[in-house]
Write a protein that holds these residues in place. Sequence first.
Motif, mmCIF file in Angstrom:
data_model
loop_
_atom_site.group_PDB
_atom_site.id
_atom_site.type_symbol
_atom_site.label_atom_id
_atom_site.label_comp_id
_atom_site.label_asym_id
_atom_site.label_seq_id
_atom_site.Cartn_x
_atom_site.Cartn_y
_atom_site.Cartn_z
ATOM 1 N N UNK A 18 0.824 -1.212 0.000
ATOM 2 C CA UNK A 18 0.000 0.000 0.000
ATOM 3 C C UNK A 18 0.858 1.261 0.000
ATOM 4 N N UNK A 19 1.944 1.259 0.763
ATOM 5 C CA UNK A 19 2.806 2.435 0.815
ATOM 6 C C UNK A 19 3.364 2.794 -0.550
ATOM 7 N N UNK A 20 3.826 1.788 -1.286
ATOM 8 C CA UNK A 20 4.362 2.005 -2.630
ATOM 9 C C UNK A 20 3.294 2.592 -3.547
ATOM 10 N N UNK A 21 2.072 2.071 -3.471
ATOM 11 C CA UNK A 21 0.998 2.555 -4.346
ATOM 12 C C UNK A 21 0.590 3.986 -3.989
ATOM 13 N N UNK A 22 0.548 4.307 -2.692
ATOM 14 C CA UNK A 22 0.214 5.674 -2.277
ATOM 15 C C UNK A 22 1.298 6.642 -2.747
ATOM 16 N N UNK A 23 2.553 6.247 -2.607
ATOM 17 C CA UNK A 23 3.665 7.082 -3.067
ATOM 18 C C UNK A 23 3.545 7.353 -4.565
ATOM 19 N N UNK A 24 3.203 6.334 -5.328
ATOM 20 C CA UNK A 24 3.050 6.487 -6.778
ATOM 21 C C UNK A 24 1.903 7.439 -7.100
ATOM 22 N N UNK A 25 0.774 7.295 -6.419
ATOM 23 C CA UNK A 25 -0.375 8.175 -6.669
ATOM 24 C C UNK A 25 -0.058 9.618 -6.276
ATOM 25 N N UNK A 26 0.603 9.778 -5.120
ATOM 26 C CA UNK A 26 0.919 11.125 -4.640
ATOM 27 C C UNK A 26 1.862 11.847 -5.600
ATOM 28 N N UNK A 27 2.811 11.102 -6.171
ATOM 29 C CA UNK A 27 3.754 11.716 -7.107
ATOM 30 C C UNK A 27 3.064 12.196 -8.373
ATOM 31 N N UNK A 28 1.918 11.586 -8.681
ATOM 32 C CA UNK A 28 1.193 11.950 -9.901
ATOM 33 C C UNK A 28 0.031 12.897 -9.628
ATOM 34 N N UNK A 29 -0.131 13.318 -8.360
ATOM 35 C CA UNK A 29 -1.283 14.133 -7.971
ATOM 36 C C UNK A 29 -0.804 15.448 -7.368
ATOM 37 N N UNK A 30 -1.062 16.534 -8.040
ATOM 38 C CA UNK A 30 -0.645 17.847 -7.538
ATOM 39 C C UNK A 30 -1.464 18.233 -6.309
ATOM 40 N N UNK A 31 -0.767 18.703 -5.261
ATOM 41 C CA UNK A 31 -1.450 19.172 -4.064
ATOM 42 C C UNK A 31 -2.181 18.089 -3.301
ATOM 43 N N UNK A 32 -1.620 16.886 -3.250
ATOM 44 C CA UNK A 32 -2.303 15.764 -2.612
ATOM 45 C C UNK A 32 -2.261 15.854 -1.097
ATOM 46 N N UNK A 33 -3.322 15.355 -0.455
ATOM 47 C CA UNK A 33 -3.342 15.129 0.984
ATOM 48 C C UNK A 33 -3.702 13.663 1.208
ATOM 49 N N UNK A 34 -2.826 12.939 1.886
ATOM 50 C CA UNK A 34 -3.054 11.522 2.165
ATOM 51 C C UNK A 34 -3.829 11.417 3.467
ATOM 52 N N UNK A 35 -4.964 10.747 3.406
ATOM 53 C CA UNK A 35 -5.872 10.648 4.550
ATOM 54 C C UNK A 35 -5.799 9.244 5.130
ATOM 55 N N UNK A 36 -5.348 9.158 6.370
ATOM 56 C CA UNK A 36 -5.325 7.876 7.068
ATOM 57 C C UNK A 36 -6.751 7.544 7.503
ATOM 58 N N UNK A 37 -7.334 6.532 6.893
ATOM 59 C CA UNK A 37 -8.755 6.242 7.081
ATOM 60 C C UNK A 37 -9.042 5.214 8.159
ATOM 61 N N UNK A 38 -8.022 4.574 8.685
ATOM 62 C CA UNK A 38 -8.225 3.615 9.783
ATOM 63 C C UNK A 38 -6.865 3.294 10.393
ATOM 64 N N UNK A 39 -6.867 2.519 11.448
ATOM 65 C CA UNK A 39 -5.627 2.072 12.059
ATOM 66 C C UNK A 39 -4.935 3.142 12.868
ATOM 67 N N UNK A 40 -3.658 2.944 13.088
ATOM 68 C CA UNK A 40 -2.867 3.867 13.883
ATOM 69 C C UNK A 40 -1.397 3.588 13.677
#
Length: 403
Positions: A18-40
């Motif tokens: 998941x971390x790798x996929x989020x990093x890939x999406x964030x690099x392709x998304x201008x002004x991204x905010x990553x939202x932690x939706x569960x866990x800790x």
Amino acid sequence: MTIEAQAVIGALYGDEGKGLMVDRLAAATSGAVVVRSNGGAQAGHTVVGEAGARHVFHHLGSGSFAGAATHFSRFFVAHPMLLLDELAALDALGVKPETSSDPRAPVTTPFDVIINQALELARGGARHGSCGLGFGETIERNLRPEFALSTKDLFRPDLQDRLVSIRDAWVPVRLAALGITALPAELAAALADETTIARFQADCAAYLDRVTLWPDRRLCERGAVIFEAAQGLLLDQDSGGFPHVTRSKTGLANMLAISAEAGITEINATYATRCYTTRHGTGLLKGEVPVLPGIKVADPTNAPNEWQGTLRLAPLDLGVLCEAIARDLALERGGIAVKAGLAVTCLDQADDGFVVADREEAMQLDPTKAAAHISDRVGLPLCAESWGPRRGDVRLCMDAAAA
């Protein structure tokens, strides 16, 4: 008006990339905010930067290397003691993510950690695979309003009194309910230490210096949303194999609830799976084997440890994968559209002819064709496949079609 969000969800037991996929999406998304939706803080999402820097993200979103901000949703459990350590580690790498939190996000105290570790130690060889960081105990305590502690409560003038009450009134009740009559010496000393509360209050003050309070309903003002789930669908508190589950909803459920508040109308979800299956701790793992045929497992993040033991292995079961994703996509969406696709990771670890399970039969797959076969079996378009640990090792495929 359509307001879109992206999402990355673990399809099995966690550790799917998941971390790798989020990093890939964030690099392709201008002004991204990553939202932690569960866990800790018990999450561990590994990202290797393009320059070789490596970090295991516990609190901060995995898009931080790509410049994304982080937001802790109301479903995320904050751990001030550990967040400060992670921020310091990222500072040393020159990464300083802007961080915000919904005021309702629960907060872990040292006493939740003590109870969690005491319980796991008492289970001996039957440990559930908890990380010993107090996540589940924080959820349990927050069910009692008189002992609940959320991020907004860290501003309370009577915070110290609330912490004393948790220590003196909640801890004995909880230990008794768990059948724990005596704590190990180290945990007993930490519980009795009068400086424990003072140190925690100092951590909370420093936490508030780095984290801005921001409600989930105004989330889209922070940037383009990328939801980052923790753990995996087969550890979901409602649909996983109880009792070996996490105390959170690991798929779309929390994302849909947050989206309803924030005015998000469409979620583009990427379900991630390795080309084989892993699991920590006890509980069912269909097809478990000591060694995976045709796979050279490389996973420095999940080295054997005191709390979770050794990473368990099994060939990827396409039927189990299909059922887990279908169940998540069947949730009531409240009018929010969901598009879904599949990402297959760790293909660089597979030899020619590695094995997956398909309809109870073993099938050998060519790694170069495996992702397409797996996505076809699941019934989702293939949106990405990874051939290494870095963003540049991810091959992008077609956009996910509507599920």
